[in-house]
Design an enzyme around this catalytic site. Sequence first.
Site, mmCIF file in Angstrom:
data_model
loop_
_atom_site.group_PDB
_atom_site.id
_atom_site.type_symbol
_atom_site.label_atom_id
_atom_site.label_comp_id
_atom_site.label_asym_id
_atom_site.label_seq_id
_atom_site.Cartn_x
_atom_site.Cartn_y
_atom_site.Cartn_z
ATOM 1 N N GLY A 1 0.809 -1.218 0.000
ATOM 2 C CA GLY A 1 0.000 0.000 0.000
ATOM 3 C C GLY A 1 0.842 1.268 0.000
ATOM 4 N N HIS B 1 0.151 16.869 2.531
ATOM 5 C CA HIS B 1 -1.010 17.651 2.961
ATOM 6 C C HIS B 1 -0.560 19.062 3.351
ATOM 7 C CE1 HIS B 1 -3.254 14.071 2.754
ATOM 8 N NE2 HIS B 1 -3.456 13.791 4.034
ATOM 9 N N CYS C 1 -2.856 11.511 9.779
ATOM 10 C CA CYS C 1 -1.768 12.197 9.079
ATOM 11 C C CYS C 1 -1.834 13.716 9.235
ATOM 12 C CB CYS C 1 -1.784 11.801 7.610
ATOM 13 S SG CYS C 1 -3.427 11.780 6.881
HETATM 14 N N1 LIG Z 1 -2.518 7.137 2.977
HETATM 15 C C1 LIG Z 1 -2.221 7.932 3.983
HETATM 16 O O1 LIG Z 1 -1.808 9.093 3.782
HETATM 17 C C2 LIG Z 1 -2.354 7.463 5.397
HETATM 18 C C3 LIG Z 1 -1.837 8.281 6.400
HETATM 19 C C4 LIG Z 1 -1.955 7.864 7.737
HETATM 20 C C5 LIG Z 1 -2.581 6.676 8.022
HETATM 21 N N2 LIG Z 1 -3.087 5.903 7.019
HETATM 22 C C6 LIG Z 1 -3.702 4.629 7.386
HETATM 23 O O2 LIG Z 1 -2.786 3.584 7.055
HETATM 24 C C7 LIG Z 1 -3.495 2.403 6.672
HETATM 25 C C8 LIG Z 1 -3.051 1.994 5.267
HETATM 26 O O3 LIG Z 1 -3.375 3.042 4.370
HETATM 27 P P1 LIG Z 1 -2.848 3.112 2.860
HETATM 28 O O4 LIG Z 1 -3.157 4.486 2.424
HETATM 29 O O5 LIG Z 1 -1.454 2.604 2.746
HETATM 30 O O6 LIG Z 1 -3.844 2.068 2.146
HETATM 31 P P2 LIG Z 1 -3.674 1.272 0.762
HETATM 32 O O7 LIG Z 1 -2.737 1.974 -0.148
HETATM 33 O O8 LIG Z 1 -5.047 1.003 0.300
HETATM 34 O O9 LIG Z 1 -2.979 -0.121 1.221
HETATM 35 C C9 LIG Z 1 -3.661 -1.076 2.001
HETATM 36 C C10 LIG Z 1 -2.749 -2.252 2.276
HETATM 37 O O10 LIG Z 1 -3.441 -3.193 3.112
HETATM 38 C C11 LIG Z 1 -3.293 -4.488 2.546
HETATM 39 N N3 LIG Z 1 -4.409 -5.343 2.948
HETATM 40 C C12 LIG Z 1 -5.715 -5.199 2.664
HETATM 41 N N4 LIG Z 1 -6.428 -6.201 3.236
HETATM 42 C C13 LIG Z 1 -5.529 -6.979 3.907
HETATM 43 C C14 LIG Z 1 -5.630 -8.148 4.680
HETATM 44 N N5 LIG Z 1 -6.802 -8.746 4.906
HETATM 45 N N6 LIG Z 1 -4.507 -8.682 5.217
HETATM 46 C C15 LIG Z 1 -3.303 -8.100 5.009
HETATM 47 N N7 LIG Z 1 -3.133 -6.977 4.272
HETATM 48 C C16 LIG Z 1 -4.240 -6.434 3.720
HETATM 49 C C17 LIG Z 1 -3.246 -4.242 1.055
HETATM 50 O O11 LIG Z 1 -2.687 -5.367 0.445
HETATM 51 P P3 LIG Z 1 -3.112 -5.866 -1.045
HETATM 52 O O12 LIG Z 1 -2.289 -5.045 -2.000
HETATM 53 O O13 LIG Z 1 -2.727 -7.298 -1.047
HETATM 54 O O14 LIG Z 1 -4.584 -5.613 -1.189
HETATM 55 C C18 LIG Z 1 -2.323 -3.030 1.023
HETATM 56 O O15 LIG Z 1 -0.984 -3.432 1.201
HETATM 57 C C19 LIG Z 1 -4.989 2.764 6.791
HETATM 58 O O16 LIG Z 1 -5.446 2.379 8.066
HETATM 59 C C20 LIG Z 1 -4.994 4.278 6.649
HETATM 60 O O17 LIG Z 1 -6.114 4.871 7.261
HETATM 61 C C21 LIG Z 1 -2.976 6.268 5.709
#
Ligand SMILES: NC(=O)c1ccc[n+]([C@@H]2O[C@H](COP(=O)([O-])OP(=O)(O)OC[C@H]3O[C@@H](n4cnc5c(N)ncnc54)[C@H](OP(=O)(O)O)[C@@H]3O)[C@@H](O)[C@H]2O)c1
Length: 346
Positions: free
Chosen positions: A22, A255, A142
């Site tokens: 991700g 951001h 974030c």
């Molecule tokens: N994006 C941001 O700026 C940000 C900032 C702070 C916090 N966050 C938080 O960080 C977390 C991840 O966000 P992201 O933006 O990186 O999301 P993302 O790009 O959608 O990535 C999600 C990840 O979770 C994996 N995943 C999904 N279902 C799973 C499962 N059942 N078991 C194991 N892995 C699984 C996905 O793997 P696959 O590729 O195999 O589907 C992917 O690696 C979230 O809780 C989000 O709220 C995000």
Amino acid sequence: MSSNNASASSKSLRVAVVGATGAVGREMVKVLHDRNFPVAELGLFASERSAGKVQETPYGALTLKAFDAAVVKGYDVALLAVSGDFAKAHAKDLASAGALVIDNSSAFRYDADIPLIVPEINAHVFREAYAAGSRLIANPNCTTAIAVVALGPLHKAFGIKRAIVSTYQATSGAGAEGMAELEEQTRNQLDGKPVTNSVFRHPIPFNLIPQIDAFQENGYTKEEMKVTWETRKIMEVPDLLVSCTAVRIPTYRAHSEAITLETIQPVTPDAARAVLADAAGVKVVDDPANGAYPMPLNATGQYDVEVGRIRSNLVFGDHGLDLFVCGDQLLKGAALNAVQIAELAL
Ligand SMILES: NC(=O)c1ccc[n+]([C@@H]2O[C@H](COP(=O)([O-])OP(=O)(O)OC[C@H]3O[C@@H](n4cnc5c(N)ncnc54)[C@H](OP(=O)(O)O)[C@@H]3O)[C@@H](O)[C@H]2O)c1
């Protein structure tokens, strides 16, 4: 960069990154490498969909594994970057097996007994909890993480009475799919093809959307309330008055936030600049006459949060300050902050 680097430590740890494909997970792997975190073994875990795929990393090409709690329990550190539901299902179990679990979701941020940490601001909370045996730590929202790096030192110096925050948040805040939607829809729009949206509620190219996450009963969105709740917890000021309007904009990454403060002590822009110039994790970029102020393109890929446009606020006079802040939300707002927390345990 003002944060400690882990290379001096003698410990070497087995580190699992869960959600490694991700937006946040990929950055975690890079940050571990760039900060010389003492990694004895690195495990990349994601969903079943990714199992067996090979991902290029600074550690070489690594094969992804499907998350398996029994396997991840064998690691010393588990960095979770999946979702709130996933964290609720697994984080406590992994932590009780002894791994230091740092969760990026909002699942545990508001639990009184779970530390919510931004190392520049409240490392002491981590150290006390870790010494007492806590192994589950929440990484903040974030937008909040970026804001408090600037607000913490200003609060220490001048006391913050109220903060009004307006955000300009990048598409990658909604994960890798958010960024992909911006790119694809922009191409479609420019090519005259139909523009369809699925990650965002409305088309994002050439637009902005004043809704991030679900609306609450009080008319704020959950993202906006996270800024209020989490700023209070991290800065240890439970009654701090914070109001936020959170807006998604069509940028890839980093951001931005316009922040208006009313302070308890009188404050001048020069005094604020001096405090921020000494603050860990902050880079003052404030030469407006020469076009130097924080911008997402400049903040992208940087560890420090840029702060500029520092000026007296016309409403609050000598007890008021306006700032513009930009930070890479995948770094300080997520991956970097998580690795910095892990470094506190070395
Ligand atoms: N994006 C941001 O700026 C940000 C900032 C702070 C916090 N966050 C938080 O960080 C977390 C991840 O966000 P992201 O933006 O990186 O999301 P993302 O790009 O959608 O990535 C999600 C990840 O979770 C994996 N995943 C999904 N279902 C799973 C499962 N059942 N078991 C194991 N892995 C699984 C996905 O793997 P696959 O590729 O195999 O589907 C992917 O690696 C979230 O809780 C989000 O709220 C995000």
